[in-house]
Motif scaffolding. Structure first.
Motif, PDB file in Angstrom:
ATOM      1  N   ILE A 302       0.795  -1.235   0.000  1.00  0.00           N
ATOM      2  CA  ILE A 302       0.000   0.000   0.000  1.00  0.00           C
ATOM      3  C   ILE A 302       0.834   1.295   0.000  1.00  0.00           C
ATOM      4  N   HIS A 303       2.039   1.277   0.581  1.00  0.00           N
ATOM      5  CA  HIS A 303       2.819   2.519   0.565  1.00  0.00           C
ATOM      6  C   HIS A 303       3.123   2.959  -0.863  1.00  0.00           C
ATOM      7  N   LEU A 304       3.438   1.973  -1.722  1.00  0.00           N
ATOM      8  CA  LEU A 304       3.751   2.343  -3.107  1.00  0.00           C
ATOM      9  C   LEU A 304       2.518   2.924  -3.789  1.00  0.00           C
ATOM     10  N   THR A 305       1.373   2.326  -3.549  1.00  0.00           N
ATOM     11  CA  THR A 305       0.139   2.856  -4.146  1.00  0.00           C
ATOM     12  C   THR A 305      -0.074   4.301  -3.690  1.00  0.00           C
ATOM     13  N   LYS A 306       0.177   4.550  -2.409  1.00  0.00           N
ATOM     14  CA  LYS A 306      -0.007   5.923  -1.891  1.00  0.00           C
ATOM     15  C   LYS A 306       1.029   6.891  -2.476  1.00  0.00           C
ATOM     16  N   HIS A 307       2.263   6.423  -2.648  1.00  0.00           N
ATOM     17  CA  HIS A 307       3.260   7.304  -3.289  1.00  0.00           C
ATOM     18  C   HIS A 307       2.795   7.669  -4.698  1.00  0.00           C
ATOM     19  N   LEU A 308       2.342   6.650  -5.444  1.00  0.00           N
ATOM     20  CA  LEU A 308       1.975   6.894  -6.845  1.00  0.00           C
ATOM     21  C   LEU A 308       0.786   7.839  -6.941  1.00  0.00           C
ATOM     22  N   SER A 309      -0.124   7.715  -6.001  1.00  0.00           N
ATOM     23  CA  SER A 309      -1.275   8.618  -5.986  1.00  0.00           C
ATOM     24  C   SER A 309      -0.807  10.055  -5.725  1.00  0.00           C
ATOM     25  N   ARG A 310       0.193  10.201  -4.847  1.00  0.00           N
ATOM     26  CA  ARG A 310       0.725  11.533  -4.508  1.00  0.00           C
ATOM     27  C   ARG A 310       1.574  12.092  -5.650  1.00  0.00           C
ATOM     28  N   TRP A 311       2.399  11.211  -6.253  1.00  0.00           N
ATOM     29  CA  TRP A 311       3.328  11.665  -7.302  1.00  0.00           C
ATOM     30  C   TRP A 311       2.610  11.959  -8.618  1.00  0.00           C
ATOM     31  N   HIS A 312       1.459  11.293  -8.837  1.00  0.00           N
ATOM     32  CA  HIS A 312       0.757  11.444 -10.127  1.00  0.00           C
ATOM     33  C   HIS A 312      -0.715  11.790  -9.890  1.00  0.00           C
ATOM     34  N   PRO A 313      -0.969  12.993  -9.403  1.00  0.00           N
ATOM     35  CA  PRO A 313      -2.364  13.354  -9.101  1.00  0.00           C
ATOM     36  C   PRO A 313      -3.250  13.389 -10.348  1.00  0.00           C
ATOM     37  N   GLU A 314      -2.616  13.454 -11.535  1.00  0.00           N
ATOM     38  CA  GLU A 314      -3.406  13.492 -12.779  1.00  0.00           C
ATOM     39  C   GLU A 314      -3.981  12.117 -13.141  1.00  0.00           C
ATOM     40  N   VAL A 315      -3.480  11.071 -12.469  1.00  0.00           N
ATOM     41  CA  VAL A 315      -3.978   9.704 -12.730  1.00  0.00           C
ATOM     42  C   VAL A 315      -4.840   9.289 -11.533  1.00  0.00           C
ATOM     43  N   ASN A 316      -5.916   8.566 -11.817  1.00  0.00           N
ATOM     44  CA  ASN A 316      -6.774   8.083 -10.730  1.00  0.00           C
ATOM     45  C   ASN A 316      -6.207   6.742 -10.242  1.00  0.00           C
ATOM     46  N   VAL A 317      -5.426   6.809  -9.168  1.00  0.00           N
ATOM     47  CA  VAL A 317      -4.737   5.609  -8.658  1.00  0.00           C
ATOM     48  C   VAL A 317      -5.559   5.012  -7.520  1.00  0.00           C
ATOM     49  N   LEU A 318      -5.870   3.698  -7.643  1.00  0.00           N
ATOM     50  CA  LEU A 318      -6.688   3.044  -6.618  1.00  0.00           C
ATOM     51  C   LEU A 318      -5.950   1.830  -6.054  1.00  0.00           C
ATOM     52  N   PRO A 319      -6.109   1.557  -4.759  1.00  0.00           N
ATOM     53  CA  PRO A 319      -5.586   0.298  -4.227  1.00  0.00           C
ATOM     54  C   PRO A 319      -6.513  -0.843  -4.657  1.00  0.00           C
ATOM     55  N   LEU A 320      -5.960  -1.917  -5.221  1.00  0.00           N
ATOM     56  CA  LEU A 320      -6.789  -2.961  -5.833  1.00  0.00           C
ATOM     57  C   LEU A 320      -7.811  -3.573  -4.870  1.00  0.00           C
ATOM     58  N   CYS A 321      -7.450  -3.738  -3.610  1.00  0.00           N
ATOM     59  CA  CYS A 321      -8.471  -4.304  -2.712  1.00  0.00           C
ATOM     60  C   CYS A 321      -8.893  -3.299  -1.642  1.00  0.00           C
ATOM     61  N   GLY A 322      -8.875  -2.014  -2.012  1.00  0.00           N
ATOM     62  CA  GLY A 322      -9.393  -0.969  -1.123  1.00  0.00           C
ATOM     63  C   GLY A 322      -8.721  -0.991   0.239  1.00  0.00           C
ATOM     64  N   ASP A 323      -9.520  -0.878   1.289  1.00  0.00           N
ATOM     65  CA  ASP A 323      -8.973  -0.803   2.647  1.00  0.00           C
ATOM     66  C   ASP A 323      -8.302  -2.096   3.077  1.00  0.00           C
ATOM     67  N   ALA A 324      -8.559  -3.182   2.348  1.00  0.00           N
ATOM     68  CA  ALA A 324      -7.954  -4.471   2.731  1.00  0.00           C
ATOM     69  C   ALA A 324      -6.497  -4.574   2.254  1.00  0.00           C
ATOM     70  N   CYS A 325      -6.037  -3.613   1.440  1.00  0.00           N
ATOM     71  CA  CYS A 325      -4.641  -3.666   0.982  1.00  0.00           C
ATOM     72  C   CYS A 325      -3.706  -3.502   2.174  1.00  0.00           C
ATOM     73  N   MET A 326      -2.641  -4.271   2.168  1.00  0.00           N
ATOM     74  CA  MET A 326      -1.758  -4.288   3.340  1.00  0.00           C
ATOM     75  C   MET A 326      -0.501  -3.457   3.130  1.00  0.00           C
ATOM     76  N   ASP A 327       0.027  -2.982   4.250  1.00  0.00           N
ATOM     77  CA  ASP A 327       1.395  -2.506   4.186  1.00  0.00           C
ATOM     78  C   ASP A 327       2.293  -3.678   4.589  1.00  0.00           C
ATOM     79  N   CYS A 328       3.574  -3.581   4.239  1.00  0.00           N
ATOM     80  CA  CYS A 328       4.495  -4.666   4.577  1.00  0.00           C
ATOM     81  C   CYS A 328       5.051  -4.375   5.971  1.00  0.00           C
ATOM     82  N   ASN A 329       4.753  -5.280   6.874  1.00  0.00           N
ATOM     83  CA  ASN A 329       5.155  -5.090   8.270  1.00  0.00           C
ATOM     84  C   ASN A 329       6.675  -4.978   8.418  1.00  0.00           C
TER      85      ASN A 329
END
Ligand code: 13P
Ligand code: SF4
Length: 375
Positions: A302-329
């Motif tokens: 999920i951190h990468l998905t969040k970076h990409l959403s921040r770095w590319h606001p012109e693209v609609n970036v979504l986490p594939l499984c929504g809130d169930a997407c995990m970060d790597c512990n």
């Protein structure tokens, strides 16, 4: 998307590989973000070219913003190999920092800010276990088996692969590593990620040649396994196993124009249903190259998905499984407070949380990594 929060210091990981593990002093625990950033930048100014910070794509925002280079596992090992700095500070997990220590010169020091950053998948193939499996498998065939270990493994397993004529690969070059192996041998034992192994076999048109080896199952049948050309170790990443085809169907139901990009550590059926599959750098490039307004659902940490959403606001970036997407512990253990602490300690001339791969493993593991860098 909300920003990631700094994690608490409690951890349930107990897979520490090094006994020089040092915990964060209490005085570093309650810093506010502005003070931490200012002190981190001040320490980096003092250290100058003596230090380089490498950050994996899954690191949190407060780490990647200080990184000299951000990339996937393969790119980070290339950067480590080319680095001139006396200190390589690794924003990643233990196996990545070990690989950096193996690849860098003897007078360079690799620091992993928190030594608790241990990837559970790497722990799924202990070298001792692999030794036993190897003896059983090789006893059942005269064919030449080449072991390939995914980068997500410890140095002793990389050394084992080199010793047995094999090599290391990452998610971006697994197919080339398989081709390298089949040029030199008859069969491949792939460790530890069964999904990357299966996805690579499909890419090479060898999906009918798959067998599994479960080291925890006493019924695992070596004679049966060696009938096939690719033997997959029973390991997996829990962050990526979470993605299912239902998530892809749901996202396409809600966003009919959505494209899906996933990491090859995902299950086969998820990779088959996706539009693009590739390493974390391929995922980054896919979003960089997307047209403004396109929708992309991302199946990875999920951190990468969040970076990409921040770095590319012109693209609609979504986490594939929504809130169930995990970060790597494991990745999350690299806390920005730890980063500040190791940097300020270096300013004072003290080295903390140094990764030191044992000499006897280092030489061989380097052979396996060098083979990877050449494929
Ligand atoms: P990449 O090599 O694609 O960066 O992946 C590393 C990893 O740990 C994925 O879970
Ligand atoms: Fe290991 Fe999975 Fe974390 Fe990658 S995302 S470091 S494979 S646990």
């Amino acid at each position: 998307m909300p920003e990631m929060e700094t994690a608490t210091f409690e951890t349930d990981l107990s897979l520490f590989k090094y006994d020089n593990l040092e915990q964060l002093p209490a005085s570093y625990r309650d810093l506010d973000e502005a003070e931490r950033r200012e002190r981190t930048e001040a320490a980096l100014d003092v250290l100058g070219d003596d230090v380089i910070i490498l950050g994996h794509n899954y690191q949190r925002r407060e780490i990647v913003e200080h990184a000299d280079f951000i990339g996937d596992s393969y790119q980070l090992s290339q950067e480590a190999a080319n680095a001139d700095a006396e200190y390589v500070i690794f924003g990643g997990v233990t196996f990545m920092a070990e690989s950096a220590d193996i690849i860098t010169d003897d007078d360079q020091t690799v620091i992993l800010p928190s030594m608790e950053a241990s990837c559970p998948m790497a722990g799924m193939a202990e070298a001792l276990q692999v030794d036993t499996a190897w003896a059983e498998l090789t006893a059942e065939t005269d064919a030449n088996i080449i072991p390939i270990t995914y980068m997500n493994s410890y140095a002793d397993l990389k050394a084992f692969c080199a010793e047995q004529g094999g090599l290391v690969c990452t998610s971006s070059n697994a197919h080339r590593a398989f081709e390298w192996a089949f040029d030199r041998g008859d069969k491949v034992l792939f460790l530890p990620d069964k999904h990357l192994g299966e996805n690579t076999a499909h890419r090479l048109g060898m999906e009918d040649e798959l067998a599994e080896w479960d080291p925890w199952d006493p019924e695992s049948d070596a004679a049966e396994a060696v009938e096939k050309d690719i033997i997959l170790w029973e390991g997996y990443c829990q962050v990526h196993e979470r993605f299912r085809t239902e998530h892809i169907e749901q996202v396409r139901g809600e966003h009919p124009d959505a494209n899906v990009v996933v990491h090859p550590e995902c299950r086969r059926e998820v990779v088959e249903a996706a539009d693009v599959v590739g390493s974390t750098s391929t995922i980054c490039e896919t979003i960089e190259n997307a047209e403004p307004g396109e929708t992309w659902a991302i199946g990875t940490e999920i951190h990468l998905t969040k970076h990409l959403s921040r770095w590319h606001p012109e693209v609609n970036v979504l986490p594939l499984c929504g809130d169930a997407c995990m970060d790597c512990n494991a990745m999350r253990q690299i806390d920005p407070n730890y980063l500040l602490w190791v940097l300020e300690e270096l300013v004072e001339g003290r080295e903390r949380n140094v990764i030191n791969v044992a000499e006897e493993e280092k030489e061989l593991a380097r052979v396996a990594l060098d083979r990877m860098l050449e494929v």
